[in-house]
Design a protein around this motif. Structure first.
Motif, short mmCIF file in Angstrom:
data_model
loop_
_atom_site.label_atom_id
_atom_site.label_comp_id
_atom_site.label_asym_id
_atom_site.label_seq_id
_atom_site.Cartn_x
_atom_site.Cartn_y
_atom_site.Cartn_z
N LEU A 338 0.81 -1.22 0.00
CA LEU A 338 0.00 0.00 0.00
C LEU A 338 0.85 1.27 0.00
CD1 LEU A 338 -2.67 -0.96 2.69
CD2 LEU A 338 -2.77 -1.33 0.21
N ARG A 339 2.05 1.18 0.55
CA ARG A 339 2.90 2.37 0.65
C ARG A 339 4.36 1.94 0.76
NH1 ARG A 339 1.88 7.67 2.19
NH2 ARG A 339 -0.31 7.10 2.56
N ILE A 340 5.24 2.68 0.09
CA ILE A 340 6.68 2.50 0.22
C ILE A 340 7.26 3.86 0.61
CG2 ILE A 340 8.85 1.90 -0.91
CD1 ILE A 340 7.24 0.15 -2.83
N GLY A 341 7.87 3.93 1.78
CA GLY A 341 8.31 5.23 2.27
C GLY A 341 7.10 6.14 2.42
N THR A 342 7.14 7.29 1.76
CA THR A 342 6.01 8.23 1.79
C THR A 342 5.12 8.11 0.56
OG1 THR A 342 7.34 9.97 0.74
CG2 THR A 342 7.35 9.87 3.16
N GLN A 343 5.44 7.17 -0.35
CA GLN A 343 4.73 7.06 -1.62
C GLN A 343 3.57 6.08 -1.52
OE1 GLN A 343 5.14 8.49 -4.96
NE2 GLN A 343 3.17 7.45 -5.02
N PRO A 344 2.32 6.55 -1.67
CA PRO A 344 1.19 5.61 -1.76
C PRO A 344 1.31 4.78 -3.03
CG PRO A 344 0.44 7.87 -1.35
CD PRO A 344 1.88 7.95 -1.72
N ILE A 345 0.91 3.51 -2.96
CA ILE A 345 1.06 2.59 -4.08
C ILE A 345 -0.32 2.20 -4.61
CG2 ILE A 345 1.97 0.37 -4.84
CD1 ILE A 345 4.11 2.45 -4.02
N ILE A 351 5.34 1.86 -7.70
CA ILE A 351 6.46 1.09 -7.11
C ILE A 351 7.77 1.57 -7.69
CG2 ILE A 351 7.52 -1.20 -6.94
CD1 ILE A 351 5.15 -1.82 -5.55
N ARG A 352 7.81 1.68 -9.02
CA ARG A 352 9.06 2.11 -9.69
C ARG A 352 9.43 3.54 -9.29
NH1 ARG A 352 10.50 -0.95 -14.27
NH2 ARG A 352 12.31 0.44 -14.31
N ILE A 353 8.44 4.40 -9.19
CA ILE A 353 8.70 5.79 -8.81
C ILE A 353 9.20 5.85 -7.36
CG2 ILE A 353 7.58 8.01 -8.32
CD1 ILE A 353 5.76 7.34 -10.81
N ALA A 354 8.60 5.07 -6.47
CA ALA A 354 9.01 5.06 -5.06
C ALA A 354 10.45 4.64 -4.89
CB ALA A 354 8.09 4.15 -4.26
N THR A 363 17.18 1.19 3.92
CA THR A 363 16.02 0.60 4.58
C THR A 363 14.83 1.53 4.43
OG1 THR A 363 17.38 -0.57 6.21
CG2 THR A 363 15.07 -0.23 6.77
N LEU A 364 13.70 0.98 3.97
CA LEU A 364 12.48 1.75 3.77
C LEU A 364 11.31 1.07 4.48
CD1 LEU A 364 12.58 2.67 -0.04
CD2 LEU A 364 12.91 4.22 1.89
N PRO A 365 10.40 1.87 5.06
CA PRO A 365 9.17 1.28 5.60
C PRO A 365 8.22 0.91 4.46
CG PRO A 365 9.14 3.66 5.88
CD PRO A 365 10.49 3.32 5.31
N VAL A 366 7.69 -0.31 4.51
CA VAL A 366 6.74 -0.78 3.50
C VAL A 366 5.46 -1.20 4.21
CG1 VAL A 366 6.29 -2.47 1.68
CG2 VAL A 366 8.61 -1.55 1.98
#
Length: 387
Positions: A338-345, A351-354, A363-366
């Motif tokens: 649903l989200r990678i870092g601050t980027q909603p998916i 995904i590619r943009i994030a 390390t990124l929060p997913v």
């Protein structure tokens, strides 16, 4: 102003130092009347080698410059940028034609170059990651320079839906509406062009079962479509030099885009290709470049396989790469990202943009949605080390 490019040596003498020697007439000591095979030896005078500055001098009076590439070679894209920057520094007004964007998405390109659309939304609206898929970072410096300098960029390629349809049914099988979208004046008369395509066709698995005529027609559509769009760009920008960026297969020997564009608009032109792994044939191009290999820095990856056809929120995780930071962090097949870092998916492009500027080891929060064993679905967040 001199612009040196650290990755390039150009054969800026336009292969004029190549010559053919008939060895059979020059061998000493052989008996009279003896015959030997012709070697067709080519001699390159290394004293004639020059750099990017000399090449730019030679290109300055051309109205169209075709600069080829192998799509995944970073050095090819650096050279394309160097040519564009060098011509711009010499005061040449430019317009850039790119194979990598399809014609229906021209408005998004225009908005990005005008500065009214940010990079992420530009990539979404052009459907770049669905329609081209090569690492966007290969082309990013060129597009950013065009945006900074307000250089128009033209989407040359026909939409993939149309070329895919030609591959299925051929041009004759297109509907009236589909035929209205293809370029007029398709030239099938070049036997060397067809012979080259037939050789490529035979390298494809299952070639005996596929329709070679449809394969040839798809290539014709690509080349004629890009040539037609390039001719329109020349007419729309009569005071600008057009730099066409495309795969080398569309440019070599002039058989693809160049001859078809010049059939429409007779202007001075030049073809520039990477000379690596290529015979020194004066007919292949006007200039050959011999850059050092340059690797694009590695990007960070989650290590997941996605089901892009699954309906629902986010993106469905279908499986994992052999080395997967996502799996190691605790994400499982069936989770929805649903989200990678601050980027909603919401799409594969998200995904590619994030991950566009990510690095291995980062390390990124997913955040994922996981189907509950009993009751409502859960939302969980994992810290994923990218590989």
């Amino acid at each position: 102003m001199s612009h040196k490019h650290p990755f390039t040596f150009a054969l800026a003498a336009s292969l004029c130092a190549l010559s053919t020697l008939a060895c059979s007439t020059a061998l000493s000591g052989q008996s009279k009347g003896a015959e030997f095979p012709e070697t067709s030896t080519r001699v390159l005078d290394l004293a004639q080698l020059s750099g990017m500055d000399r090449l730019l001098d030679r290109l300055a009076d051309r109205r169209v410059i075709f600069v080829g590439e192998s799509h995944d070679r970073y050095e090819d894209h650096l050279n394309q940028l160097a040519i564009i920057q060098g011509l711009h520094a010499r005061g040449k007004p430019l317009v850039i034609g790119m194979e990598f964007f399809q014609q229906p998405f021209q408005p998004a390109l225009d908005d990005y170059i005008a500065g009214t659309l940010d990079e992420a939304e530009f990539l979404r609206r052009t459907q770049y990651f669905d329609r081209w898929r090569y690492d966007y970072r290969l082309y990013r410096p060129i597009l950013r320079f065009a945006r900074e300098q307000r250089i128009p960029v033209i989407a040359l390629n026909l939409e993939s839906e149309l070329t895919r349809r030609v591959g299925e049914v051929g041009i004759a099988g297109l509907s009236t509406d589909e035929r209205a979208r293809i370029p007029t004046g398709i030239d099938r008369a070049d036997p060397a062009y067809r012979a080259r395509l037939e050789a490529v066709f035979k390298q494809h698995p299952g070639a005996d079962q596929r329709n070679i005529e449809h394969f040839v027609e798809v290539q014709l559509m690509w080349d004629e479509g890009m040539a037609d769009r390039a001719a329109q760009a020349l007419a729309a920008h009569p005071d600008r030099t057009l730099v066409v960026l495309a795969g080398s297969g569309h440019l070599e020997y002039g058989q693809g885009i160049p001859k078809r564009l010049l059939r429409r608009v007779d202007v001075p032109s030049a073809i520039v290709l990477n000379g690596a792994d290529r015979d020194l044939d004066p007919a292949v191009a006007d200039f050959l470049l011999f850059p050092k290999q340059v690797d694009l820095p590695a990007a960070g990856l989650l290590g997941v396989m996605l089901d892009q056809t699954a309906a629902g929120e986010g993106m469905l995780v279908q499986g994992f790469a052999e080395k997967s930071g996502a799996k190691a962090a605790g994400i499982v097949a069936g989770d929805r990202i649903l989200r990678i870092g601050t980027q909603p998916i919401a799409s594969y492009a998200d995904i590619r943009i994030a991950l566009l500027d990510s690095q291995p080891g980062q390390t990124l929060p997913v955040e994922v949605q996981r189907k509950g064993l009993v009751g409502a679905d859960e939302r969980l967040t994992f810290l994923v080390e990218l590989h």
